[in-house]
Design an enzyme around this catalytic site. Structure first.
Site, PDB file in Angstrom:
ATOM      1  N   SER A 169       0.792  -1.096  -0.118  1.00 15.97           N
ATOM      2  CA  SER A 169      -0.037  -0.005   0.022  1.00 15.97           C
ATOM      3  C   SER A 169       0.756   1.235  -0.046  1.00 15.97           C
ATOM      4  O   SER A 169       1.682   1.333  -0.730  1.00 15.97           O
ATOM      5  CB  SER A 169      -0.818   0.055   1.121  1.00 15.97           C
ATOM      6  N   GLU A 277      -9.038  -5.024  -4.833  1.00 18.37           N
ATOM      7  CA  GLU A 277      -8.548  -3.856  -3.893  1.00 18.37           C
ATOM      8  C   GLU A 277      -9.433  -2.868  -3.204  1.00 18.37           C
ATOM      9  O   GLU A 277      -9.597  -2.714  -2.178  1.00 18.37           O
ATOM     10  CB  GLU A 277      -7.524  -2.947  -4.654  1.00 18.37           C
ATOM     11  N   HIS A 324      -7.838  -5.012  -0.922  1.00 19.65           N
ATOM     12  CA  HIS A 324      -6.343  -4.509  -0.357  1.00 19.65           C
ATOM     13  C   HIS A 324      -6.081  -5.090   0.967  1.00 19.65           C
ATOM     14  O   HIS A 324      -6.907  -4.950   1.953  1.00 19.65           O
ATOM     15  CB  HIS A 324      -6.785  -2.824  -0.320  1.00 19.65           C
TER      16      HIS A 324
END
Length: 381
Positions: A169, A277, A324
């Site tokens: 990330s 995600e 995610h």
């Protein structure tokens, strides 16, 4: 590989405590001794509510204390020839810590790898583009930590010439930025960007956030003015800024233009994204745009390399699918944490053990040999 002895060294300072005006200055390198064995201070950060329990990946929140520019080392205590992996945590440039439970390094040491995790400056001290202050101070922190690794990791059993930096990330975006940061040249041989890629704010976009935060604080947008604001207020006012459409964070790496970045460092590269995600963020109106943002950032990064290993993480068995952050427990082979398996946990109760073996094994293989074991784009599912 057979089981090895493991030693853990926590809360090792790599830069001086960023207090007062120094919160907005370049880091000052230090070489300190390990601190208390338990959790140390973390960078100032807000509480960030999510539908999913992210505490395994971002920790339990801000742990007060000035000396938070630290790193942790897990080592099999070899003769100094072990490959080294340095992990840069995510958290939207606003939250997170390298001492979160998910990043326990025992599975890496089991496989003969020295693992390093670290804290860097978050929020306004780390990433606000403030006139008179060096840009991307959190990135400079990570560079300083990598220099510490270069100079000292042999003392912990690691080979300074076999360093792989990896991040997820915001951490994956930082890893990608390191690849085009001249000061980071020669500090690592391999890189992995998980759900990051080459993504940055322009100077104009960053200036909008700076103006908005200065207005909320009622001060000029200068280092002198911001140096007088306590961390608690910086955190609360930044967290209170309106959500900027499809942007997932008001802050990030700042580059004037992605097209004019320097040629990337010649390292071996793995870059990947998760196929769903956007499911972490529960913003259906922007789902397609969020997923496209991560894919585009990955392709923007790998297009700068003649060869790169790419992957798609597509295990959809948890309550939030291939969202995610869902790949991290498999990379770290730490899927047994209870918080991951709860009703609102990242993975839920039905977790295939083979996936952690496969994914963690690929990361270890890449750190050890420079090849994760596939060509083209690999699908983890």
């Amino acid at each position: 590989m057979g089981r090895m002895a493991m030693s853990v060294f926590r809360n090792i300072p790599y830069a001086a405590a960023p207090t007062g005006a120094a919160r907005f200055a370049a880091p000052t390198p230090v070489h300190g001794a390990p601190g208390a064995d338990g959790p140390g201070p973390t960078a100032p950060a807000p509480e960030r509510p999510f539908a999913v329990d992210l505490s395994p990946a971002i920790g339990q929140g801000w742990v007060r204390g000035d000396d938070y520019l630290t790193l942790n080392v897990w080592t099999p205590r070899t003769d100094g020839n072990a490959p080294v992996m340095v992990f840069v945590h995510g958290g939207g440039f606003l939250s997170g810590t390298g001492q979160a439970p998910l990043y326990d390094g025992a599975p890496f040491t089991r496989d003969g790898v020295v693992l390093v995790t670290l804290n860097y400056r978050l929020g306004a001290p780390g990433w606000l583009d403030l006139p008179g202050a060096p840009r991307n101070r959190g990135l400079l922190d990570v560079v300083t930590a990598l220099r510490w690794v270069r100079e000292h990791i042999a003392d912990y059993g690691g080979d300074a010439d076999r360093v792989t930096v990896f991040g997820q990330s915001a951490g994956g975006m930082i890893v990608s930025a390191l690849l085009v940061t001249p000061e980071a040249a020669g500090l690592f041989r391999q890189a992995i960007s998980q759900s990051g890629g080459l993504y940055a704010l322009t100077g104009a976009e960053a200036a909008e956030t700076t103006r908005a935060l200065a207005d909320r604080l009622g001060v000029p947008a200068t280092v002198e003015a911001f140096a007088t604001i306590p961390d608690e207020r910086l955190v609360s006012e930044l967290a209170g800024l309106p959500q900027a459409g499809r942007r997932l964070s008001p802050l990030g790496v700042v580059l004037d233009t992605l097209d004019d970045t320097p040629p990337p460092h010649p390292v071996e590269l793995v870059a990947g994204t998760n196929t769903q995600e956007s499911r972490l963020y529960q913003r259906p109106e922007y789902s397609a745009a969020i997923d496209a943002m991560f894919r585009d950032a990955r392709e923007r990064l790998v297009s700068r390399y003649d060869k790169a290993f790419t992957y798609d993480f597509d295990w959809r068995g948890g309550p939030f699918g291939a969202c995610h952050t869902a790949e991290l427990p498999f990379v770290f082979d730490n899927t047994a944490l209870p918080a991951l398996r709860s009703a609102n946990g990242l993975l839920g109760p039905d977790i295939p053990p083979s996936l952690a073996t496969e994914m963690h094994g690929a990361w270890v293989r890449f750190a050890t040999t420079g090849d994760p074991g596939w060509s083209g784009t690999h699908r983890f599912h």
